[in-house]
Design an enzyme around this catalytic site. Structure first.
Site, mmCIF file in Angstrom:
data_model
loop_
_atom_site.group_PDB
_atom_site.id
_atom_site.type_symbol
_atom_site.label_atom_id
_atom_site.label_comp_id
_atom_site.label_asym_id
_atom_site.label_seq_id
_atom_site.Cartn_x
_atom_site.Cartn_y
_atom_site.Cartn_z
ATOM 1 N N GLU A 1 0.831 -1.206 0.000
ATOM 2 C CA GLU A 1 0.000 0.000 0.000
ATOM 3 C C GLU A 1 0.869 1.262 0.000
ATOM 4 O OE1 GLU A 1 -2.112 -0.867 3.611
ATOM 5 O OE2 GLU A 1 -2.732 -2.794 2.789
ATOM 6 N N GLU B 1 -4.400 -7.245 2.240
ATOM 7 C CA GLU B 1 -3.180 -7.879 2.746
ATOM 8 C C GLU B 1 -3.030 -9.328 2.315
ATOM 9 O OE1 GLU B 1 -4.951 -5.708 4.434
ATOM 10 O OE2 GLU B 1 -3.465 -4.139 4.770
ATOM 11 N N HIS C 1 -1.274 -1.124 16.572
ATOM 12 C CA HIS C 1 -0.229 -0.659 15.653
ATOM 13 C C HIS C 1 1.143 -0.652 16.317
ATOM 14 C CE1 HIS C 1 -3.819 0.864 13.619
ATOM 15 N NE2 HIS C 1 -3.111 1.172 12.562
#
Ligand SMILES: Cc1ncc(C[n+]2csc(CCOP(=O)(O)OP(=O)(O)O)c2C)c(N)n1
Lengths: 320, 321
Positions: free
Chosen positions: A29, A59, A128
């Site tokens: 991406e 993904e 994250h």
């Protein structure tokens, strides 16, 4: 030697590999826009959008297409954006990429690189910030590398691109902007060879990835003379160097950002104990994260992050 | 040769391929039931027309990705049936040296990039194979086989969008045998079906009676021509029926016997055979049966793999000690 950031070193290494071998290409991406950490900056201008491919947020297919492309003779660099998103592509990585060569009796190889920046960075919170290297060292078929310096980011990336094995490259998100000396000629760094960052007889300290600069600073500040090893790759890892050092010092500290429980530090300690025997060490400790998700709020995140002060205290404890 | 005799030769070749697949799978199921072949086989008996009609339009350089029910795709693409039978028996000399088994048969020499034990997993792989083909300017396409159950997995949606976005040379073949394991797929699938989903992503779709190999051949020819001409990915929705259970030992008690009997009456092999010389058909079927029986006997006589093979082809760096 030139001083440059981690991101720039990695960018240069990939650019050089892409110049050397037209079969190398990258997909993920936002790559045409330079990648989210700038590690692909300018590459689409030089190599075109057929070789620096910006993909949909897919993904499974980023990973699976990387495999299909490798089976047809190209050398893809698969970008996962961050390691946490690899969880959306686990079948493709673990049950496809890691298995094809074996399952098919050696007919095909997944000669590709999977880059997955990992760890804590700018209060990114629980989804994250994860460090999942131990998950992947557990999987036969994968090579796992985790650079902690700009020079190693470049050298390991080159080795990963040239490897016929699938190589997972876990770059520490927190170090993309860190600077270091990088050789003018970037040479591939063989997997399984640690970098010894300090020497001393008081204890053996083992670390990797984002903890490398933290441990180096802690070792200096602790005033304790220790052997410090930056493993650089976790599978294969430099068992011989660590075991030889631990045999001499009889004291072992492993420091990693990941959760301590079932972390790769457990493997390092277990191997050293197996090699030296149950009485071979006078002191041993693993220093990692508590078994809690990464919190958002800065003071909360700091309570989980290992600081040089905390690592230095552990160094002194283990040194006795 | 006149075009009529060309046509006959093509039909005979397709009949031979279908007969070989059926004979292979009859032997495979028997071997699984007797315990001679360890593990599980998923027979595609009754669905041979799809694999054969599609692969009749492929060249050796073209690639395919396949599924857990993949013997037919492999044989139709020209894979070595003897090596496949040895593989099913876990023997040295098998397609994968005995390390894959029925669900992981691959034959890279003929572009067969692998069966797959994970539903839908071949779709992203096919997309990447097509991307590599484009990058290296190879003159080839990819055919990607999957079952109707796969359309409910995320990689199906990702793959349709991806292939359409990059206009990749892929023929997606959805073999709709009506079942996903023990469940009727319509009972767990909303909306207008596989073709509608593909078209929603911009992949043009065609439907075909998968039990009519000539129809499959004709539609596949058209779609493959479009793909070779740079027209981007195409989708073929092939209706068919799985005669046997999900695996070689599943009695398929979850469906009415009449339904399976009706499917047997629509047999793709008999339908094509009816257009050919009966003596020739009988000879082809006898030959196929003898070939596969021979492969099974060869498999039982073949040695097991060397014990060391369990530790080879894992990886170069950090290989098992
Ligand atoms: C991701 C995944 N989920 C579940 C399974 C177990 N499983 C194997 S085959 C199958 C049914 C698949 O149905 P379909 O795709 O229609 O193919 P068919 O078996 O009808 O040929 C299931 C659920 C699997 N192999 N992979």
């Amino acid at each position: 030697m030139t001083r440059m950031t981690f991101a720039e070193a990695a960018r240069r290494a990939l650019a050089e590999e892409m110049r050397r071998d037209p079969l190398v290409w990258a997909l993920g991406e936002d790559l045409v826009q330079g990648g989210i950490f700038g590690q692909y900056k300018g590459l689409s201008e030089e190599f075109g959008t057929d070789r620096i491919v910006s993909t949909p947020i897919s993904e499974s297919t980023i990973m699976g297409a990387g495999l299909g492309a490798a089976l047809c003779g190209t050398r893809p660099v698969v970008e996962m954006r961050i390691a946490d998103f690899t969880l959306c592509a686990m079948d493709e990585l673990v049950s496809q990429i890691a298995k094809v060569r074996y399952m098919f009796g050696g007919q095909g190889r997944a000669a590709l690189v999977v880059r997955m920046p990992q760890g804590m960075w700018r209060n990114s919170a629980a989804q994250h910030s994860q460090c999942l290297e131990a998950w992947l060292t557990h999987i036969p078929g994968l090579v796992v590398a985790a650079p902690g310096t700009p020079a190693d980011a470049a050298g390991l990336l080159k080795a990963a691109v040239r490897s016929d094995d699938p190589v997972v490259l876990m770059e520490p998100k927190n170090l993309w902007t860190a600077e270091g000396e990088v050789p003018a000629e970037i040479a591939p760094i063989p997997f399984g060879v640690a970098r010894q960052a300090a020497q001393g007889d008081a204890l053996t300290v083992v670390t990797w990835s984002a903890m490398v600069p933290v441990v180096e600073q802690a070792a200096r500040e602790s005033g304790v003379a220790c052997d410090v090893f930056d493993l650089r790759s976790l599978w294969p890892w430099d068992e011989a160097a660590v075991i030889a050092s631990a045999q001499r010092t009889a004291r072992l500290l492993v420091v990693h950002e990941a959760v301590t429980v079932s972390g790769f530090g457990a493997e390092v300690v277990a191997r050293v104990v197996e090699a030296l025997g149950p009485g071979g060490l006078k002191a041993v400790e693993r220093l990692g994260a508590p078994r809690a998700p990464i919190p958002f709020s800065p003071p909360l995140e700091d309570s989980i992050r290992l600081s040089p002060t905390r690592v230095a205290a552990a160094i002194r404890r283990v040194a006795g | 040769m006149s075009s009529a005799s060309n046509e006959t030769a093509r039909r005979v070749a397709m009949l031979r391929d279908m007969a070989r697949i059926r004979a292979f799978e009859r032997e495979a199921v028997a071997a699984m039931r007797s315990g001679e072949a360890p593990g599980v086989v998923h027979p595609s008996i009754g669905q041979e027309g799809v694999a054969v009609g599609v692969c009749a339009n492929l060249r050796r350089a073209d690639r395919i990705t396949s599924t857990h029910r993949g013997h037919g795709h492999a044989i139709a693409k020209g894979a070595d049936a003897r090596a496949m039978m040895l593989e099913l028996h876990g023997r040295a000399g098998g397609s994968c040296g005995g390390k894959g088994g029925s669900m992981h048969i691959a034959d890279f020499a003929v572009g067969m990039l692998g069966a797959n034990g994970v539903v839908g997993a071949g779709i992203p792989i096919a997309c990447g194979a097509a991307q590599a083909i484009r990058l290296t300017k190879e003159d080839a396409i990819v055919a990607c086989f999957f079952g109707d159950g796969a359309v409910n997995r995320g990689p199906f949606l990702e793959g349709m969008n991806w292939a359409a976005l990059y206009r990749l040379p892929v023929l997606f073949v959805c073999e709709d045998n009506g079942f996903a394991a023990f469940t009727r797929n319509s009972a767990v699938t909303a909306g207008g079906g596989p073709a509608v989903r593909a078209e929603a992503c911009g992949v043009p779709a065609a439907a075909v009676d998968g039990e009519d190999v000539l129809a499959v051949d004709a539609v596949a020819a058209e779609l493959v021509a479009r793909i070779r001409g740079g027209g981007g990915p195409q989708f073929l929705h092939a209706k068919c029926y799985r005669w046997e259970g999900h695996t070689g030992t599943d009695a398929a008690a979850y469906r009415p016997a009449e339904e399976a009997a009706a499917a047997r009456d629509r047999d793709c092999i008999r339908r094509l055979a009816a257009l050919l010389d009966p003596d020739e058909v009988a000879a082809i079927e006898a030959e196929a049966a003898a070939e596969m029986a021979g492969h099974r006997a060869a498999a039982m006589a073949a040695p097991w793999p060397d014990a060391g093979a369990a530790f080879t082809d894992v990886q170069d760096a950090g290989a098992p000690a």
